[in-house]
Design a protein around this motif. Sequence first.
Motif, mmCIF file in Angstrom:
data_model
loop_
_atom_site.group_PDB
_atom_site.id
_atom_site.type_symbol
_atom_site.label_atom_id
_atom_site.label_comp_id
_atom_site.label_asym_id
_atom_site.label_seq_id
_atom_site.Cartn_x
_atom_site.Cartn_y
_atom_site.Cartn_z
ATOM 1 N N GLN A 112 61.828 -13.521 -41.659
ATOM 2 C CA GLN A 112 61.312 -12.793 -42.822
ATOM 3 C C GLN A 112 59.860 -12.409 -42.526
ATOM 4 N N TYR A 113 59.707 -11.443 -41.648
ATOM 5 C CA TYR A 113 58.397 -11.122 -41.086
ATOM 6 C C TYR A 113 57.421 -10.555 -42.115
ATOM 7 N N ASP A 114 57.930 -9.766 -43.045
ATOM 8 C CA ASP A 114 57.047 -9.191 -44.061
ATOM 9 C C ASP A 114 56.474 -10.266 -44.988
ATOM 10 N N ARG A 115 57.214 -11.348 -45.169
ATOM 11 C CA ARG A 115 56.705 -12.446 -45.997
ATOM 12 C C ARG A 115 55.781 -13.365 -45.187
ATOM 13 N N ALA A 116 55.969 -13.397 -43.895
ATOM 14 C CA ALA A 116 55.108 -14.221 -43.042
ATOM 15 C C ALA A 116 53.721 -13.619 -42.884
ATOM 16 N N ARG A 117 53.661 -12.272 -42.778
ATOM 17 C CA ARG A 117 52.405 -11.604 -42.431
ATOM 18 C C ARG A 117 51.241 -11.954 -43.368
ATOM 19 N N PRO A 118 51.378 -11.841 -44.697
ATOM 20 C CA PRO A 118 50.214 -12.119 -45.563
ATOM 21 C C PRO A 118 49.677 -13.544 -45.413
ATOM 22 N N HIS A 119 50.540 -14.486 -45.096
ATOM 23 C CA HIS A 119 50.073 -15.866 -44.917
ATOM 24 C C HIS A 119 49.336 -16.033 -43.585
ATOM 25 N N TYR A 120 49.862 -15.392 -42.535
ATOM 26 C CA TYR A 120 49.137 -15.412 -41.262
ATOM 27 C C TYR A 120 47.770 -14.735 -41.414
ATOM 28 N N GLU A 121 47.738 -13.621 -42.149
ATOM 29 C CA GLU A 121 46.483 -12.885 -42.341
ATOM 30 C C GLU A 121 45.483 -13.702 -43.163
ATOM 31 N N ARG A 122 45.996 -14.419 -44.152
ATOM 32 C CA ARG A 122 45.102 -15.254 -44.961
ATOM 33 C C ARG A 122 44.495 -16.369 -44.101
ATOM 34 N N ALA A 123 45.319 -16.988 -43.279
ATOM 35 C CA ALA A 123 44.813 -18.036 -42.392
ATOM 36 C C ALA A 123 43.725 -17.472 -41.476
ATOM 37 N N LEU A 124 43.956 -16.289 -40.937
ATOM 38 C CA LEU A 124 42.970 -15.656 -40.065
ATOM 39 C C LEU A 124 41.654 -15.415 -40.798
ATOM 40 N N GLN A 125 41.723 -14.905 -42.010
ATOM 41 C CA GLN A 125 40.514 -14.616 -42.784
ATOM 42 C C GLN A 125 39.703 -15.885 -43.068
ATOM 43 N N ILE A 126 40.397 -16.956 -43.390
ATOM 44 C CA ILE A 126 39.690 -18.216 -43.679
ATOM 45 C C ILE A 126 39.022 -18.756 -42.419
ATOM 46 N N TYR A 127 39.750 -18.749 -41.309
ATOM 47 C CA TYR A 127 39.180 -19.274 -40.065
ATOM 48 C C TYR A 127 37.973 -18.443 -39.623
ATOM 49 N N GLU A 128 38.050 -17.121 -39.807
ATOM 50 C CA GLU A 128 36.899 -16.274 -39.468
ATOM 51 C C GLU A 128 35.713 -16.581 -40.371
ATOM 52 N N LEU A 129 35.986 -16.786 -41.637
ATOM 53 C CA LEU A 129 34.934 -17.071 -42.607
ATOM 54 C C LEU A 129 34.254 -18.405 -42.312
ATOM 55 N N VAL A 130 35.045 -19.410 -41.998
ATOM 56 C CA VAL A 130 34.516 -20.759 -41.822
ATOM 57 C C VAL A 130 33.938 -20.984 -40.427
ATOM 58 N N GLY A 131 34.652 -20.540 -39.409
ATOM 59 C CA GLY A 131 34.246 -20.856 -38.036
ATOM 60 C C GLY A 131 33.655 -19.709 -37.257
ATOM 61 N N GLY A 132 33.693 -18.497 -37.800
ATOM 62 C CA GLY A 132 33.217 -17.346 -37.057
ATOM 63 C C GLY A 132 34.358 -16.672 -36.305
ATOM 64 N N LYS A 133 34.151 -15.425 -35.920
ATOM 65 C CA LYS A 133 35.230 -14.626 -35.348
ATOM 66 C C LYS A 133 35.598 -15.001 -33.913
ATOM 67 N N GLU A 134 34.875 -15.935 -33.325
ATOM 68 C CA GLU A 134 35.190 -16.336 -31.954
ATOM 69 C C GLU A 134 35.624 -17.805 -31.877
ATOM 70 N N HIS A 135 35.991 -18.383 -32.993
ATOM 71 C CA HIS A 135 36.466 -19.769 -33.012
ATOM 72 C C HIS A 135 37.892 -19.825 -32.446
ATOM 73 N N PRO A 136 38.243 -20.895 -31.724
ATOM 74 C CA PRO A 136 39.598 -21.001 -31.171
ATOM 75 C C PRO A 136 40.710 -20.857 -32.200
ATOM 76 N N GLU A 137 40.488 -21.322 -33.435
ATOM 77 C CA GLU A 137 41.520 -21.174 -34.461
ATOM 78 C C GLU A 137 41.743 -19.707 -34.822
ATOM 79 N N VAL A 138 40.694 -18.912 -34.691
ATOM 80 C CA VAL A 138 40.847 -17.471 -34.899
ATOM 81 C C VAL A 138 41.741 -16.906 -33.801
ATOM 82 N N GLY A 139 41.514 -17.372 -32.565
ATOM 83 C CA GLY A 139 42.363 -16.941 -31.464
ATOM 84 C C GLY A 139 43.823 -17.293 -31.703
#
Length: 373
Positions: free
Chosen positions: A306-333
Motif C-alpha cells: 500500500q505504497y500511497d499510504r506508506a509515503r506520507p509516513h516516510y515523508e513525516r519521518a524524514l521531516q522530523i529527522y531533518e528538523l532535529v538532526g539536520g539534513k546530513e544526519h544518518p537517519e535522514v539518509g
Amino acid sequence: MIRVLAIILMLTGVLANARAQVITPQGMAASDGEAPVQKATDLINRVETLLKDEKTYGQGYRTAKAALSLLEAAQDPALLGRALHVAGRAAYLTRNPADAEKLWSRAVEVRSAALGPQHPDVARSLNNLGSLYLSKGQRDRALPFYERSLSIFEKSLGKEHPMVAKSLNTIGNLYYGKGDYDRTLEFFKRSLDIRKRALGAAHPEVAGSLNNVATVYKVKGDLKQALAVYDQALTAYKKALGSEHPRVAMVLDNIAIIYGAQAQHDRALSLYERVLTIREKAHGRDHPSVAAAANSIAAQYYAKAQYDRARPHYERALQIYELVGGKEHPEVGQSLNNLANLHYSQGQYDQALHLYERASKIYEKALGKRHRR
C-alpha cells in the motif's frame, strides 16, 4: 557579638588561641582542620546537584576538583573516597574517560582502606569502572569489575537486595552484547526473581526485567514465549506508570516488531499507531521517537504494497529527522533510502535513483566511504 564572646573566653582561659578557631553560626567551635572538610562536603553535595543537568556537567567537574584539593591534606579518607567517586562520575559525564578511570580506581583503593573491601561503596566504584570499560567496548575487561561488585553487594546487602538485582541485570546486558544469549537469560531471570520478591509484581523495575527477558526470547527466535513475557511486561508497566507512559509504548513497539516479522501487518499497524499516539503526547510531534514510529507504520504499509499510504509516513519521518538532526544526519539518509525503495517498487526509477544518490552522499560524509551501510 562573636568578637566579644571570644574575648570573654580568652579571659576565662577556655579559649587558648582565638585565632586558631572560629565560631560557627550555630555557636559551635570548629578547628582549622574541620573547616576544609565541611567546605569540601558542601562542594560534593553541590556537584551531585550539578550532575543532574547536562548543562552544568562542566561546572560540576570543576567543583569536584576543588573539593578534592581541599581533601588531599585532610584526615577524612571516607569523605575523600566519596569525593573521588563523584569526581569520577563528573569526569565521565564531561567525556574525560581517562580521568574517570584514574579517579574511580583511586576511589576503590581509598574506600577499601577506609571502609573495608566488602563495603557497598567499594562495589559502586567497581561497578562504575566496569561501566567505563563497557562503554569503550571492552566487555571482557569490564566483566571482572561487575562480578566483584556483585559479590560485594551479595555479601554486604544480602542476595535478595535490589542492588544485587541491578548488578545481575548489568551483567546480563554485558553477555547480551557478547551474543551469549543463554548466559544473558540466566542473569536476567535471576534479576527478575529478586525484583519480584523485593519490589512487587507491579513495579517498573520488574516490568523492565520482564521486557529484557522477552527481548532475549525474541532474539533466540522463541517468538511465542517472547510475546507471552512482553504481555506481562506491558501489564506491569500499565499498573505502575499508566497506559500513556513511554515505557508502555516501548513494549508495544517490541510486540509490533514480532507481529511484523510474522507478516501480521494489520496487528502490527494497530500497535504502531498506539505507539505513535503515546509518543506524540509524551514528547511532542517533532521528537525522534515519533519519527521512528512513523517510519514503522510506513514499513507495514510498504510490506502490504500500500505504497500511497506508506509515503506520507516516510515523508513525516524524514521531516522530523531533518528538523532535529539536520539534513546530513544518518537517519535522514535512512529515510531517503526508504523513500527511494518506495519509488523503486512503483517503477519510478528516476526518482528512486535521485534519492539513493542523496542518501549515499549522506552516508559517505557521516560514516565514511568504506562503511557497509
